[in-house]
Enzyme design. Structure first.
Site, PDB file in Angstrom:
ATOM      1  N   ARG A 108       0.731  -1.289   0.041  1.00 49.56           N
ATOM      2  CA  ARG A 108       0.109  -0.064   0.103  1.00 49.56           C
ATOM      3  C   ARG A 108       0.851   1.244  -0.036  1.00 49.56           C
ATOM      4  O   ARG A 108       0.376   2.288   0.161  1.00 49.56           O
ATOM      5  CB  ARG A 108      -1.147   0.198   1.269  1.00 49.56           C
ATOM      6  N   LYS A 130       2.834  11.608 -11.484  1.00 44.99           N
ATOM      7  CA  LYS A 130       2.171  10.595 -12.191  1.00 44.99           C
ATOM      8  C   LYS A 130       2.990   9.434 -12.492  1.00 44.99           C
ATOM      9  O   LYS A 130       3.960   9.516 -12.805  1.00 44.99           O
ATOM     10  CB  LYS A 130       1.833  11.258 -13.744  1.00 44.99           C
ATOM     11  N   GLU A 172       9.049  17.632 -25.177  1.00 49.93           N
ATOM     12  CA  GLU A 172       8.415  17.924 -23.907  1.00 49.93           C
ATOM     13  C   GLU A 172       8.818  19.301 -23.393  1.00 49.93           C
ATOM     14  O   GLU A 172       7.978  20.057 -23.126  1.00 49.93           O
ATOM     15  CB  GLU A 172       8.571  17.334 -22.857  1.00 49.93           C
ATOM     16  N   LYS A 209       6.543  23.045 -15.038  1.00 50.19           N
ATOM     17  CA  LYS A 209       5.413  22.117 -14.881  1.00 50.19           C
ATOM     18  C   LYS A 209       5.042  21.999 -13.196  1.00 50.19           C
ATOM     19  O   LYS A 209       3.859  21.795 -13.075  1.00 50.19           O
ATOM     20  CB  LYS A 209       6.272  20.797 -15.214  1.00 50.19           C
ATOM     21  N   ARG A 223      -3.880  20.971 -15.313  1.00 47.84           N
ATOM     22  CA  ARG A 223      -2.860  20.069 -15.533  1.00 47.84           C
ATOM     23  C   ARG A 223      -3.025  19.420 -17.085  1.00 47.84           C
ATOM     24  O   ARG A 223      -2.040  19.102 -17.794  1.00 47.84           O
ATOM     25  CB  ARG A 223      -3.019  19.062 -14.499  1.00 47.84           C
ATOM     26  N   ASN A 227      -0.892  17.976 -21.792  1.00 48.67           N
ATOM     27  CA  ASN A 227      -1.110  16.996 -22.459  1.00 48.67           C
ATOM     28  C   ASN A 227      -1.156  17.309 -23.987  1.00 48.67           C
ATOM     29  O   ASN A 227      -1.468  16.856 -25.000  1.00 48.67           O
ATOM     30  CB  ASN A 227      -2.325  16.303 -22.291  1.00 48.67           C
ATOM     31  N   HIS A 250       9.061   8.272 -27.597  1.00 46.83           N
ATOM     32  CA  HIS A 250       7.914   9.114 -27.101  1.00 46.83           C
ATOM     33  C   HIS A 250       8.019  10.547 -27.499  1.00 46.83           C
ATOM     34  O   HIS A 250       6.842  10.937 -28.002  1.00 46.83           O
ATOM     35  CB  HIS A 250       7.843   9.025 -25.394  1.00 46.83           C
TER      36      HIS A 250
HETATM   37  P1  NAD Z   1      13.267   5.581 -21.392  1.00 44.36           P
HETATM   38  O1  NAD Z   1      12.971   5.281 -19.999  1.00 44.36           O
HETATM   39  O2  NAD Z   1      12.928   4.258 -22.274  1.00 44.36           O
HETATM   40  O3  NAD Z   1      14.753   5.895 -21.748  1.00 44.36           O
HETATM   41  C1  NAD Z   1      15.213   5.921 -22.995  1.00 44.36           C
HETATM   42  C2  NAD Z   1      16.436   5.038 -23.129  1.00 44.36           C
HETATM   43  O4  NAD Z   1      17.495   5.803 -22.822  1.00 44.36           O
HETATM   44  C3  NAD Z   1      16.514   3.788 -22.432  1.00 44.36           C
HETATM   45  O5  NAD Z   1      17.165   2.881 -23.254  1.00 44.36           O
HETATM   46  C4  NAD Z   1      17.191   4.076 -21.396  1.00 44.36           C
HETATM   47  O6  NAD Z   1      17.742   2.756 -20.886  1.00 44.36           O
HETATM   48  C5  NAD Z   1      18.439   4.967 -21.869  1.00 44.36           C
HETATM   49  N1  NAD Z   1      18.768   6.037 -20.857  1.00 44.36           N
HETATM   50  C6  NAD Z   1      18.379   6.127 -19.657  1.00 44.36           C
HETATM   51  N2  NAD Z   1      19.143   7.171 -19.060  1.00 44.36           N
HETATM   52  C7  NAD Z   1      20.472   7.059 -19.785  1.00 44.36           C
HETATM   53  C8  NAD Z   1      21.624   7.819 -19.765  1.00 44.36           C
HETATM   54  N3  NAD Z   1      21.780   8.663 -19.006  1.00 44.36           N
HETATM   55  N4  NAD Z   1      22.466   7.399 -20.693  1.00 44.36           N
HETATM   56  C9  NAD Z   1      22.246   6.588 -21.519  1.00 44.36           C
HETATM   57  N5  NAD Z   1      21.142   6.029 -21.886  1.00 44.36           N
HETATM   58  C10 NAD Z   1      20.140   6.190 -21.038  1.00 44.36           C
HETATM   59  O7  NAD Z   1      12.306   6.645 -21.953  1.00 44.36           O
HETATM   60  P2  NAD Z   1      12.027   8.318 -21.707  1.00 44.36           P
HETATM   61  O8  NAD Z   1      12.191   9.023 -23.230  1.00 44.36           O
HETATM   62  O9  NAD Z   1      12.975   8.824 -20.722  1.00 44.36           O
HETATM   63  O10 NAD Z   1      10.786   8.108 -21.216  1.00 44.36           O
HETATM   64  C11 NAD Z   1       9.609   7.830 -21.990  1.00 44.36           C
HETATM   65  C12 NAD Z   1       8.402   7.539 -20.922  1.00 44.36           C
HETATM   66  O11 NAD Z   1       8.111   8.559 -20.066  1.00 44.36           O
HETATM   67  C13 NAD Z   1       7.127   6.995 -21.764  1.00 44.36           C
HETATM   68  O12 NAD Z   1       6.622   5.757 -21.353  1.00 44.36           O
HETATM   69  C14 NAD Z   1       6.359   8.129 -21.108  1.00 44.36           C
HETATM   70  O13 NAD Z   1       4.752   7.753 -21.381  1.00 44.36           O
HETATM   71  C15 NAD Z   1       6.670   8.618 -19.862  1.00 44.36           C
HETATM   72  N6  NAD Z   1       6.209  10.009 -19.554  1.00 44.36           N
HETATM   73  C16 NAD Z   1       5.793  10.049 -18.173  1.00 44.36           C
HETATM   74  C17 NAD Z   1       5.212  11.310 -17.878  1.00 44.36           C
HETATM   75  C18 NAD Z   1       4.676  11.447 -16.474  1.00 44.36           C
HETATM   76  O14 NAD Z   1       4.342  12.641 -16.005  1.00 44.36           O
HETATM   77  N7  NAD Z   1       4.812  10.615 -15.666  1.00 44.36           N
HETATM   78  C19 NAD Z   1       5.677  12.704 -18.839  1.00 44.36           C
HETATM   79  C20 NAD Z   1       6.125  12.368 -20.121  1.00 44.36           C
HETATM   80  C21 NAD Z   1       6.556  11.197 -20.276  1.00 44.36           C
END
Ligand code: NAD
Length: 347
Positions: A108, A130, A172, A209, A223, A227, A250
Site C-alpha cells: 500500500r 504521475k 516536452e 511544470k 494540468r 497533454n 515518446h
Molecule cells: P526511457 O526510460 O525508455 O529511456 C530511453 C532510453 O535511454 C532507454 O534505453 C534507457 O535505458 C536509456 N537511458 C536512460 N538514461 C540514460 C543515460 N543517462 N545514458 C544513456 N542511456 C540512458 O524513455 P524516456 O524517453 O526517458 O521516457 C519515456 C516514458 O516517459 C514514456 O513511457 C512516457 O509515457 C513517460 N512519460 C511520463 C510522464 C509523466 O508525467 N509521468 C511524462 C512524460 C513521459
C-alpha cells in the site's frame, strides 16, 4: 503533492543525506539494463552499503505489469522489503513511471525517490507525481498519482545519452513552452537545440511544470494543458509500438502531435496560420517526419478514443489559443484526428 526538486551537482549528495535517515529500513534501487551500466556507478557512492539493485530490461515494451510482477514486486518480496524501505528510481521515464507505480502499490505504498537520467524524465516524467504502466497496448493505461519523496536531477547523467533520446526529451520542453510561455518558445527558436549546459533549460521546464501541477495535482483542470500534443502523440506511439521495427520514441510521437494539434487549433480559429508555420518550422528543424501511410490514419485516430483525458465518449484535446496559451477540454472527433494526421502526412 508538491515535491522538492534538487537540480545540479548537489542533487546526489542531497539524495544521500535523505537516505541516511534512521527511519529507512533499506534502500532499493531500480535501474534498467542501460542505466545500471551507465548511471549506477555515479550514484553508487551516494548509497548505503547494503542497498539492493533491481534491474529491468530497457525500453517502453517492458513498461508492463509483467515487469512489475516478475521483477520488481518479486525481488522486493524476496528481499523482505518492509514499508520503511525506499525505492530509488534511476532511469528515464519508463523507470520513473514504472518504479513509482510499483512503489505505490507494494504494501500500500513505499516511499520512492526519482533520479531521472534522460532529458525527458528530467524535464517532465519524474516531476508531478504521475506513475503508471502500459496495458493491452495502451499507453499508461494503469497508474496512480503518487508523490515522490524527492526528485534529484543531475544533468551530468545526460552525457551518455544519445542525440535521438535528447531530442525526444526536447519535445516536452517545446510543449511546455507552447502551452505556457511564449517568450521561452521564441527564445528556443532563436537558440535551437544546441545546448552545452542543460541546467537552465531543465530548471525552467521543471518550474513551469510544477506551477501547473500545483494548481491541479489530479488533472481535473489546468494540468491537462501538459497533454498538448499527446492525444495524437500517444495514438501514434501506441499504434507504432504494435508494428515491429517501426517503434518511435515518446518525444518523436509528441513532436508529430504538436503539429497535428496546432493544425486543429487553426481549424478552430484559435491559432493563426503564421503561428502554425512557426511551430512547424521549428519542430521540423529538430525532428524528422514520422512516416505512416494514408491507410493507417483511421486506425491511428481510433487509438485516441482510449486517451485518459476523454469523458463520456468525447475525445478531449488540449489546443493552443495562440503560442504560449493552451486551452484544455476541447472536444474533437476521431474524424478530426484523422484529418490532422492527413494534414501532417502531406507536409
Ligand atoms: P526511457 O526510460 O525508455 O529511456 C530511453 C532510453 O535511454 C532507454 O534505453 C534507457 O535505458 C536509456 N537511458 C536512460 N538514461 C540514460 C543515460 N543517462 N545514458 C544513456 N542511456 C540512458 O524513455 P524516456 O524517453 O526517458 O521516457 C519515456 C516514458 O516517459 C514514456 O513511457 C512516457 O509515457 C513517460 N512519460 C511520463 C510522464 C509523466 O508525467 N509521468 C511524462 C512524460 C513521459
Amino acid at each position: 503533492m508538491d515535491t522538492d526538486v534538487t537540480i545540479g551537482p548537489n542533487a546526489l549528495p542531497a539524495l544521500a543525506a535523505l537516505l541516511r535517515q534512521p527511519a529507512i529500513s533499506r534502500v532499493f534501487v531500480l535501474a534498467d539494463t542501460h542505466t545500471a551500466t551507465l548511471c549506477y556507478p555515479r550514484l553508487r557512492p551516494h548509497l548505503p552499503e547494503n542497498h539492493h539493485l533491481i534491474e529491468i530490461e530497457a525500453g517502453e515494451e517492458f513498461k508492463t505489469l509483467r515487469t512489475c510482477d516478475s521483477t520488481v514486486w518479486c525481488q522486493l518480496t524476496e528481499q523482505r522489503a518492509d514499508r520503511y524501505a525506499v525505492l530509488v528510481n534511476l532511469g528515464g521515464g519508463v523507470v520513473t513511471d514504472l518504479g513509482g507505480f510499483c512503489a505505490a502499490i507494494y504494501k500500500r505504498g513505499l516511499r520512492f525517490m526519482q533520479v531521472p537520467t534522460t532529458l525527458l524524465a528530467q524535464v517532465d516524467a519524474a516531476v508531478g507525481g504521475k506513475t503508471g504502466i502500459d496495458f493491452q497496448g495502451f499507453k499508461n493505461q494503469l497508474g496512480v498519482f503518487q508523490t515522490p519523496a524527492g526528485v534529484f536531477i543531475e544533468p551530468r547523467f545526460l552525457e551518455t545519452l544519445d542525440v535521438r533520446q535528447l531530442k525526444s526529451g526536447y519535445a516536452e520542453v517545446i510543449k511546455h513552452n507552447l502551452v505556457a510561455d511564449a517568450d521561452a518558445f521564441h527564445e528556443q527558436r532563436r537558440t535551437g537545440i544546441v545546448v552545452d549546459d542543460w541546467t537552465p533549460t531543465i530548471a525552467h521546464a521543471v518550474a513551469l511544470k510544477q506551477r501547473i501541477v500545483a494548481q491541479d495535482p489530479y488533472e481535473t483542470g489546468p494540468r491537462k494543458l501538459l497533454n498538448f500534443g499527446h492525444t495524437v502523440g500517444h495514438a501514434l506511439e501506441s499504434y507504432l509500438l504494435t508494428q515491429p521495427g517501426r517503434e518511435i520514441l515518446h518525444g518523436e510521437a509528441v513532436a508529430a502531435g504538436l503539429i497535428c494539434e496546432s493544425w486543429l487549433s487553426v481549424q478552430r480559429g484559435l491559432l493563426s496560420e503564421a503561428e502554425l508555420d512557426k511551430i512547424e518550422t521549428f519542430v521540423f528543424s529538430v525532428f524528422d517526419k514520422v512516416s505512416f501511410v494514408l491507410m493507417e490514419m483511421d486506425i491511428i485516430a481510433e487509438y485516441a478514443t482510449q486517451d485518459k483525458k476523454n469523458a463520456g465518449g468525447t475525445i478531449n484535446c488540449t489546443l493552443l489559443q495562440g503560442i504560449g496559451n493552451g486551452v484544455f477540454d476541447q472536444a474533437v472527433t476521431v474524424g478530426d484526428i484523422s484529418a490532422a494526421l492527413r494534414y501532417y502526412h502531406r507536409l
